[in-house]
Design a protein around this motif. Structure first.
Motif, PDB file in Angstrom:
ATOM      1  N   ALA A  20       0.838  -1.211   0.000  1.00  0.00           N
ATOM      2  CA  ALA A  20       0.000   0.000   0.000  1.00  0.00           C
ATOM      3  C   ALA A  20       0.870   1.256   0.000  1.00  0.00           C
ATOM      4  O   ALA A  20       0.590   2.211  -0.744  1.00  0.00           O
ATOM      5  CB  ALA A  20      -0.936  -0.005   1.206  1.00  0.00           C
ATOM      6  N   ALA A  21       1.912   1.268   0.807  1.00  0.00           N
ATOM      7  CA  ALA A  21       2.800   2.438   0.851  1.00  0.00           C
ATOM      8  C   ALA A  21       3.553   2.600  -0.464  1.00  0.00           C
ATOM      9  O   ALA A  21       3.677   3.714  -0.987  1.00  0.00           O
ATOM     10  CB  ALA A  21       3.779   2.310   2.016  1.00  0.00           C
ATOM     11  N   ARG A  73       3.871   5.843   8.329  1.00  0.00           N
ATOM     12  CA  ARG A  73       2.978   6.998   8.355  1.00  0.00           C
ATOM     13  C   ARG A  73       2.094   7.004   7.115  1.00  0.00           C
ATOM     14  O   ARG A  73       2.418   6.409   6.095  1.00  0.00           O
ATOM     15  CB  ARG A  73       3.811   8.287   8.393  1.00  0.00           C
ATOM     16  CG  ARG A  73       4.507   8.480   9.724  1.00  0.00           C
ATOM     17  CD  ARG A  73       5.461   9.638   9.681  1.00  0.00           C
ATOM     18  NE  ARG A  73       6.776   9.150   9.214  1.00  0.00           N
ATOM     19  CZ  ARG A  73       7.862   9.886   9.179  1.00  0.00           C
ATOM     20  NH1 ARG A  73       7.830  11.151   9.544  1.00  0.00           N
ATOM     21  NH2 ARG A  73       9.005   9.378   8.762  1.00  0.00           N
ATOM     22  N   ASP A  74       0.979   7.698   7.206  1.00  0.00           N
ATOM     23  CA  ASP A  74       0.066   7.857   6.083  1.00  0.00           C
ATOM     24  C   ASP A  74       0.751   8.741   5.037  1.00  0.00           C
ATOM     25  O   ASP A  74       1.097   9.888   5.317  1.00  0.00           O
ATOM     26  CB  ASP A  74      -1.238   8.497   6.563  1.00  0.00           C
ATOM     27  CG  ASP A  74      -2.254   8.672   5.463  1.00  0.00           C
ATOM     28  OD1 ASP A  74      -2.006   8.234   4.314  1.00  0.00           O
ATOM     29  OD2 ASP A  74      -3.309   9.260   5.743  1.00  0.00           O
ATOM     30  N   LEU A  75       0.924   8.224   3.844  1.00  0.00           N
ATOM     31  CA  LEU A  75       1.624   8.941   2.779  1.00  0.00           C
ATOM     32  C   LEU A  75       0.675   9.652   1.823  1.00  0.00           C
ATOM     33  O   LEU A  75       1.121  10.382   0.941  1.00  0.00           O
ATOM     34  CB  LEU A  75       2.504   7.964   1.987  1.00  0.00           C
ATOM     35  CG  LEU A  75       3.552   7.194   2.779  1.00  0.00           C
ATOM     36  CD1 LEU A  75       4.247   6.173   1.896  1.00  0.00           C
ATOM     37  CD2 LEU A  75       4.562   8.142   3.404  1.00  0.00           C
ATOM     38  N   ARG A  82       9.056  15.343  -0.071  1.00  0.00           N
ATOM     39  CA  ARG A  82       8.623  14.924   1.265  1.00  0.00           C
ATOM     40  C   ARG A  82       8.066  13.494   1.208  1.00  0.00           C
ATOM     41  O   ARG A  82       8.339  12.692   2.092  1.00  0.00           O
ATOM     42  CB  ARG A  82       7.573  15.898   1.821  1.00  0.00           C
ATOM     43  CG  ARG A  82       7.128  15.565   3.227  1.00  0.00           C
ATOM     44  CD  ARG A  82       8.218  15.807   4.245  1.00  0.00           C
ATOM     45  NE  ARG A  82       7.736  15.453   5.569  1.00  0.00           N
ATOM     46  CZ  ARG A  82       8.487  14.945   6.533  1.00  0.00           C
ATOM     47  NH1 ARG A  82       9.769  14.778   6.344  1.00  0.00           N
ATOM     48  NH2 ARG A  82       7.961  14.649   7.687  1.00  0.00           N
ATOM     49  N   LEU A  83       7.300  13.186   0.176  1.00  0.00           N
ATOM     50  CA  LEU A  83       6.796  11.829  -0.005  1.00  0.00           C
ATOM     51  C   LEU A  83       7.960  10.844  -0.078  1.00  0.00           C
ATOM     52  O   LEU A  83       7.971   9.824   0.618  1.00  0.00           O
ATOM     53  CB  LEU A  83       5.952  11.737  -1.283  1.00  0.00           C
ATOM     54  CG  LEU A  83       5.573  10.334  -1.750  1.00  0.00           C
ATOM     55  CD1 LEU A  83       4.666   9.638  -0.743  1.00  0.00           C
ATOM     56  CD2 LEU A  83       4.917  10.393  -3.130  1.00  0.00           C
ATOM     57  N   GLY A 153       7.851  11.498  15.052  1.00  0.00           N
ATOM     58  CA  GLY A 153       6.403  11.568  14.969  1.00  0.00           C
ATOM     59  C   GLY A 153       5.784  10.556  14.028  1.00  0.00           C
ATOM     60  O   GLY A 153       4.603  10.608  13.751  1.00  0.00           O
ATOM     61  N   GLY A 154       6.594   9.636  13.530  1.00  0.00           N
ATOM     62  CA  GLY A 154       6.055   8.575  12.701  1.00  0.00           C
ATOM     63  C   GLY A 154       5.372   7.556  13.589  1.00  0.00           C
ATOM     64  O   GLY A 154       4.866   7.884  14.657  1.00  0.00           O
ATOM     65  N   TRP A 155       5.384   6.340  13.184  1.00  0.00           N
ATOM     66  CA  TRP A 155       4.794   5.307  14.019  1.00  0.00           C
ATOM     67  C   TRP A 155       5.587   5.252  15.306  1.00  0.00           C
ATOM     68  O   TRP A 155       6.727   5.643  15.363  1.00  0.00           O
ATOM     69  CB  TRP A 155       4.727   3.976  13.283  1.00  0.00           C
ATOM     70  CG  TRP A 155       6.018   3.625  12.651  1.00  0.00           C
ATOM     71  CD1 TRP A 155       6.449   3.999  11.414  1.00  0.00           C
ATOM     72  CD2 TRP A 155       7.091   2.911  13.242  1.00  0.00           C
ATOM     73  NE1 TRP A 155       7.711   3.542  11.191  1.00  0.00           N
ATOM     74  CE2 TRP A 155       8.127   2.874  12.303  1.00  0.00           C
ATOM     75  CE3 TRP A 155       7.282   2.290  14.456  1.00  0.00           C
ATOM     76  CZ2 TRP A 155       9.327   2.242  12.545  1.00  0.00           C
ATOM     77  CZ3 TRP A 155       8.478   1.658  14.691  1.00  0.00           C
ATOM     78  CH2 TRP A 155       9.473   1.638  13.741  1.00  0.00           C
TER      79      TRP A 155
END
Length: 182
Positions: A20-21, A73-75, A82-83, A153-155
């Motif tokens: 998914a990522a 993290r939600d991408l 940044r992505l 601040g990620g997972w």
């Protein structure tokens, strides 16, 4: 992780998150990142299909589901550099988890089927090599390193798989590769 069955179920969930990522990299401005994302989607989707088939064939009556917590993290709201940077930072940690899960299966002799042991070696070795490459890209393209996963601040910590809470990852250096561990 205490069995081949648990390894397969956890690795399916782990790979599904990676796929998914990696699909988000279709939006990357860098051709190399788009290619890398497509390669992850292809290889890990194939491995997911194989692991699901083994689970169905060898463990048809299993009822337990993996205790998987997302590691990335939600991408979806990110774009451009940044992505790419967040993907590389998070996927480095994500790959480290797969390397450790696979090494743990092998070191503890939990693989009951030669096919699963071979897959675990493949995952361990390929993802270790990709960790080295992702770290190089982070350094060369962004002047960054892999340390930005759970610390920015990620997972929140290396607890994406059951059995790894409170251990396993403390002090794991990504260059202590699986080939060095046995």
């Amino acid at each position: 992780m205490s069995s081949e069955n648990a390894y397969l179920a956890e690795m399916v969930a782990h790979h599904e998150e990676a796929v998914a990522a990696a699909r988000e990299l279709r939006r990357s401005p860098l051709a190399k990142m788009r290619e890398f994302g497509a390669a992850i989607v292809t290889s890990q989707s194939t491995q997911i299909d194989q692991m699901q088939q083994w689970l169905a064939d060898w463990y048809p009556n299993r009822t337990e589901q993996p205790d998987y917590e997302p590691m990335m993290r939600d991408l979806t709201g990110l774009s451009g550099q940044r992505l790419d940077q967040v993907f590389l930072q998070d996927m480095t940690w994500h790959h480290m988890a797969a390397v450790m899960m696979s090494q743990r299966l092998l070191a503890r002799g939990l693989a009951q089927h030669d096919e699963v042991a071979a897959l675990a070696r493949t995952i361990r070795n390929e993802q270790h090599d990709e960790i080295v490459e992702m770290r190089r890209w982070l350094r060369d393209w962004f002047g960054a390193d892999w340390h930005h996963g759970p610390r920015d601040g990620g997972w929140h910590g290396m607890h994406g798989m059951s059995g790894s809470r409170g251990g396993g990852w403390n002090g794991m250096h990504p260059m202590v590769g699986p080939r060095m561990m046995g």
